[in-house]
Motif scaffolding. Structure first.
Motif, PDB file in Angstrom:
ATOM      1  N   HIS A  23       0.783  -1.240   0.000  1.00 32.39           N
ATOM      2  CA  HIS A  23       0.000   0.000   0.000  1.00 32.39           C
ATOM      3  C   HIS A  23       0.817   1.293   0.000  1.00 32.39           C
ATOM      4  CE1 HIS A  23      -3.510  -2.461   0.941  1.00 32.39           C
ATOM      5  NE2 HIS A  23      -2.819  -3.004   1.937  1.00 32.39           N
ATOM      6  N   GLY A  24       2.120   1.210   0.235  1.00 33.55           N
ATOM      7  CA  GLY A  24       2.937   2.402   0.440  1.00 33.55           C
ATOM      8  C   GLY A  24       2.923   3.399  -0.701  1.00 33.55           C
ATOM      9  N   ALA A  25       2.879   2.932  -1.927  1.00 34.66           N
ATOM     10  CA  ALA A  25       2.917   3.849  -3.075  1.00 34.66           C
ATOM     11  C   ALA A  25       1.740   4.822  -3.062  1.00 34.66           C
ATOM     12  CB  ALA A  25       2.953   3.061  -4.384  1.00 34.66           C
ATOM     13  N   ARG A  26       0.615   4.420  -2.487  1.00 35.68           N
ATOM     14  CA  ARG A  26      -0.546   5.331  -2.386  1.00 35.68           C
ATOM     15  C   ARG A  26      -0.222   6.577  -1.578  1.00 35.68           C
ATOM     16  NH1 ARG A  26      -4.898   1.036  -0.640  1.00 35.68           N
ATOM     17  NH2 ARG A  26      -4.454   2.035   1.342  1.00 35.68           N
ATOM     18  N   TYR A  27       0.802   6.482  -0.741  1.00 36.01           N
ATOM     19  CA  TYR A  27       1.226   7.584   0.119  1.00 36.01           C
ATOM     20  C   TYR A  27       2.540   8.191  -0.378  1.00 36.01           C
ATOM     21  CZ  TYR A  27      -2.117   5.102   2.960  1.00 36.01           C
ATOM     22  OH  TYR A  27      -3.254   4.468   3.392  1.00 36.01           O
ATOM     23  N   GLY A  28       3.071   7.635  -1.466  1.00 37.25           N
ATOM     24  CA  GLY A  28       4.363   8.071  -1.985  1.00 37.25           C
ATOM     25  C   GLY A  28       5.533   7.417  -1.281  1.00 37.25           C
ATOM     26  N   LEU A  29       5.276   6.397  -0.481  1.00 39.12           N
ATOM     27  CA  LEU A  29       6.322   5.711   0.280  1.00 39.12           C
ATOM     28  C   LEU A  29       6.799   4.498  -0.505  1.00 39.12           C
ATOM     29  CD1 LEU A  29       4.562   5.919   3.744  1.00 39.12           C
ATOM     30  CD2 LEU A  29       6.499   7.302   2.945  1.00 39.12           C
ATOM     31  N   CYS A  30       8.072   4.530  -0.877  1.00 37.68           N
ATOM     32  CA  CYS A  30       8.616   3.500  -1.758  1.00 37.68           C
ATOM     33  C   CYS A  30       9.867   2.857  -1.190  1.00 37.68           C
ATOM     34  CB  CYS A  30       8.965   4.105  -3.120  1.00 37.68           C
ATOM     35  SG  CYS A  30       7.515   4.733  -3.988  1.00 37.68           S
ATOM     36  N   GLN A  31       9.933   1.537  -1.362  1.00 36.67           N
ATOM     37  CA  GLN A  31      11.170   0.817  -1.069  1.00 36.67           C
ATOM     38  C   GLN A  31      12.131   1.157  -2.194  1.00 36.67           C
ATOM     39  OE1 GLN A  31      10.744  -3.459  -0.806  1.00 36.67           O
ATOM     40  NE2 GLN A  31      12.961  -3.756  -0.927  1.00 36.67           N
ATOM     41  N   ILE A  32      13.346   1.521  -1.857  1.00 36.38           N
ATOM     42  CA  ILE A  32      14.318   1.989  -2.835  1.00 36.38           C
ATOM     43  C   ILE A  32      15.337   0.905  -3.190  1.00 36.38           C
ATOM     44  CG2 ILE A  32      16.082   3.743  -3.304  1.00 36.38           C
ATOM     45  CD1 ILE A  32      13.189   4.827  -3.182  1.00 36.38           C
ATOM     46  N   LEU A  59      10.289   8.936   0.441  1.00 29.95           N
ATOM     47  CA  LEU A  59       9.104   9.563  -0.132  1.00 29.95           C
ATOM     48  C   LEU A  59       9.334   9.858  -1.608  1.00 29.95           C
ATOM     49  CD1 LEU A  59       6.265  10.726   0.379  1.00 29.95           C
ATOM     50  CD2 LEU A  59       7.368  12.919   0.863  1.00 29.95           C
ATOM     51  N   ARG A  60       8.457   9.349  -2.427  1.00 34.06           N
ATOM     52  CA  ARG A  60       8.459   9.614  -3.867  1.00 34.06           C
ATOM     53  C   ARG A  60       7.016   9.950  -4.261  1.00 34.06           C
ATOM     54  NH1 ARG A  60      12.975   9.496  -2.686  1.00 34.06           N
ATOM     55  NH2 ARG A  60      14.738   8.550  -3.745  1.00 34.06           N
ATOM     56  N   PRO A  61       6.617  11.238  -4.151  1.00 38.06           N
ATOM     57  CA  PRO A  61       5.224  11.625  -4.407  1.00 38.06           C
ATOM     58  C   PRO A  61       4.699  11.189  -5.772  1.00 38.06           C
ATOM     59  CG  PRO A  61       6.419  13.433  -3.404  1.00 38.06           C
ATOM     60  CD  PRO A  61       7.437  12.381  -3.739  1.00 38.06           C
ATOM     61  N   GLU A  62       5.579  11.082  -6.761  1.00 37.18           N
ATOM     62  CA  GLU A  62       5.137  10.651  -8.089  1.00 37.18           C
ATOM     63  C   GLU A  62       4.567   9.234  -8.078  1.00 37.18           C
ATOM     64  OE1 GLU A  62       9.623   9.824  -7.847  1.00 37.18           O
ATOM     65  OE2 GLU A  62       8.261  11.422  -7.188  1.00 37.18           O
ATOM     66  N   ALA A  63       4.898   8.443  -7.068  1.00 43.61           N
ATOM     67  CA  ALA A  63       4.391   7.071  -6.971  1.00 43.61           C
ATOM     68  C   ALA A  63       2.885   7.057  -6.719  1.00 43.61           C
ATOM     69  CB  ALA A  63       5.122   6.313  -5.875  1.00 43.61           C
ATOM     70  N   ILE A  64       2.363   8.123  -6.125  1.00 44.83           N
ATOM     71  CA  ILE A  64       0.928   8.214  -5.864  1.00 44.83           C
ATOM     72  C   ILE A  64       0.158   8.111  -7.177  1.00 44.83           C
ATOM     73  CG2 ILE A  64      -0.911   9.733  -5.008  1.00 44.83           C
ATOM     74  CD1 ILE A  64       1.234  10.828  -3.000  1.00 44.83           C
ATOM     75  N   ASP A  65       0.709   8.671  -8.238  1.00 46.14           N
ATOM     76  CA  ASP A  65       0.071   8.635  -9.555  1.00 46.14           C
ATOM     77  C   ASP A  65       0.525   7.445 -10.382  1.00 46.14           C
ATOM     78  OD1 ASP A  65      -1.323  11.031  -9.048  1.00 46.14           O
ATOM     79  OD2 ASP A  65       0.447  12.205  -9.618  1.00 46.14           O
ATOM     80  N   GLY A  66       1.200   6.483  -9.758  1.00 49.94           N
ATOM     81  CA  GLY A  66       1.606   5.269 -10.456  1.00 49.94           C
ATOM     82  C   GLY A  66       2.989   5.298 -11.063  1.00 49.94           C
ATOM     83  N   ASP A  67       3.718   6.390 -10.882  1.00 47.71           N
ATOM     84  CA  ASP A  67       5.072   6.500 -11.450  1.00 47.71           C
ATOM     85  C   ASP A  67       6.097   6.153 -10.380  1.00 47.71           C
ATOM     86  OD1 ASP A  67       7.149   7.022 -13.184  1.00 47.71           O
ATOM     87  OD2 ASP A  67       7.045   9.204 -12.935  1.00 47.71           O
ATOM     88  N   ARG A  68       6.247   4.858 -10.130  1.00 50.29           N
ATOM     89  CA  ARG A  68       7.191   4.401  -9.099  1.00 50.29           C
ATOM     90  C   ARG A  68       8.629   4.598  -9.555  1.00 50.29           C
ATOM     91  NH1 ARG A  68       5.431  -0.619  -5.573  1.00 50.29           N
ATOM     92  NH2 ARG A  68       3.293  -0.031  -5.179  1.00 50.29           N
ATOM     93  N   PRO A  69       9.495   4.952  -8.626  1.00 50.67           N
ATOM     94  CA  PRO A  69      10.909   5.112  -8.976  1.00 50.67           C
ATOM     95  C   PRO A  69      11.543   3.736  -9.185  1.00 50.67           C
ATOM     96  CG  PRO A  69      10.637   5.319  -6.630  1.00 50.67           C
ATOM     97  CD  PRO A  69       9.250   5.202  -7.215  1.00 50.67           C
ATOM     98  N   PRO A  70      12.702   3.695  -9.808  1.00 50.86           N
ATOM     99  CA  PRO A  70      13.374   2.399  -9.963  1.00 50.86           C
ATOM    100  C   PRO A  70      13.786   1.862  -8.599  1.00 50.86           C
ATOM    101  CG  PRO A  70      14.850   4.186 -10.585  1.00 50.86           C
ATOM    102  CD  PRO A  70      13.490   4.804 -10.348  1.00 50.86           C
ATOM    103  N   MET A  71      13.761   0.536  -8.480  1.00 51.97           N
ATOM    104  CA  MET A  71      14.282  -0.084  -7.263  1.00 51.97           C
ATOM    105  C   MET A  71      15.660  -0.628  -7.608  1.00 51.97           C
ATOM    106  SD  MET A  71      12.891  -3.077  -4.687  1.00 51.97           S
ATOM    107  CE  MET A  71      11.222  -2.517  -4.761  1.00 51.97           C
ATOM    108  N   TYR A  72      16.653  -0.180  -6.869  1.00 51.42           N
ATOM    109  CA  TYR A  72      18.028  -0.601  -7.104  1.00 51.42           C
ATOM    110  C   TYR A  72      18.318  -1.895  -6.350  1.00 51.42           C
ATOM    111  CZ  TYR A  72      18.365   4.226  -8.683  1.00 51.42           C
ATOM    112  OH  TYR A  72      18.162   5.415  -9.336  1.00 51.42           O
TER     113      TYR A  72
END
Length: 165
Positions: A117-126, A136-149
Motif C-alpha cells: 500500500h505504500g505507493a498510495r502515500y508516496g512511500l517506496c522501497q528503494i 518519499l516519492r510523491p510521483e508514486a501516488i500517480d503510479g510512477d514508481r521510482p526504480p528499485m536498485y
C-alpha cells in the motif's frame, strides 16, 4: 564497536533509535527530524495500517553525520571492506538518513503492508536488499514508481561527491 555501543556512545540526540519507537514519537530526534512531508506520509499510512491491525515501528530515521559515520565504520568492520559495507550503509555525505529523507521500518507486518500500500502515500522501497528502507516519492501516488536498485551501490545518488573523502 557493536551496534549497541554505537547507540550508547552517540545516543538518541544523534539519531539512535530506542525500541520500540513509532512514527508518532515526536520526542525522538530520529522521528522528529525526518522531512515533514515524509513524516506526514508515514503518519497517514500508519493511521490506515492501524485500521488493518498493523503498527509501524521505526528502526532508523534521521541521523546526525557523526552517527552515520560510526555506522559506516561499523559496517566496514562487519563486512570486511568499504565496497561491501557500501551495499548497506551510505556515507554521511550521501545518506538519505542524514538529510531526513529516509526511514527504516521495523516488523515484517508493517513492511509487508507498505510493500502493498505504500505507493498510495508516496512511500517506496528503494533498495531490493533493504526491504525496511523507505523514501518519499510523491510521483508514486500517480503510479510512477521510482526504480528499485539492487542495493545502494547501484543508486547514482550514493556516489561520493567530488572533493569528499
Amino acid at each position: 564497536m557493536t551496534s549497541s555501543a554505537v547507540r550508547r556512545a552517540l545516543g538518541k540526540a544523534h539519531g539512535a533509535v530506542p525500541d520500540p519507537v513509532t512514527v508518532f514519537d515526536d520526542g525522538i530526534p530520529a522521528v522528529a527530524n525526518l522531512d515533514p512531508e515524509l513524516l506526514g506520509a508515514l503518519r497517514r499510512a500508519a493511521g490506515d495500517a492501524a485500521d488493518d491491525g498493523v503498527e509501524f515501528f521505526v528502526n532508523g530515521g534521521w541521523r546526525s553525520p557523526e552517527y552515520q559515520e560510526r555506522l559506516l565504520h561499523e559496517a566496514v568492520s562487519k563486512y570486511g571492506s568499504e565496497a561491501e559495507a557500501a551495499r548497506w550503509v551510505a556515507t554521511p555525505e550521501t545518506s538519505a538518513h542524514v538529510s531526513g529523507d529516509a526511514v527504516d521500518i521495523g516488523r515484517s507486518e508493517a513492511r509487508a503492508w507498505l510493500s502493498e500500500h505504500g505507493a498510495r502515500y508516496g512511500l517506496c522501497q528503494i533498495y531490493r536488499n533493504e526491504p525496511w528502507h523507505y523514501e518519499l516519492r510523491p510521483e508514486a501516488i500517480d503510479g510512477d514508481r521510482p526504480p528499485m536498485y539492487a542495493d545502494p551501490t547501484h543508486d547514482p545518488r550514493m556516489r561520493r561527491r567530488p572533493g569528499r573523502a
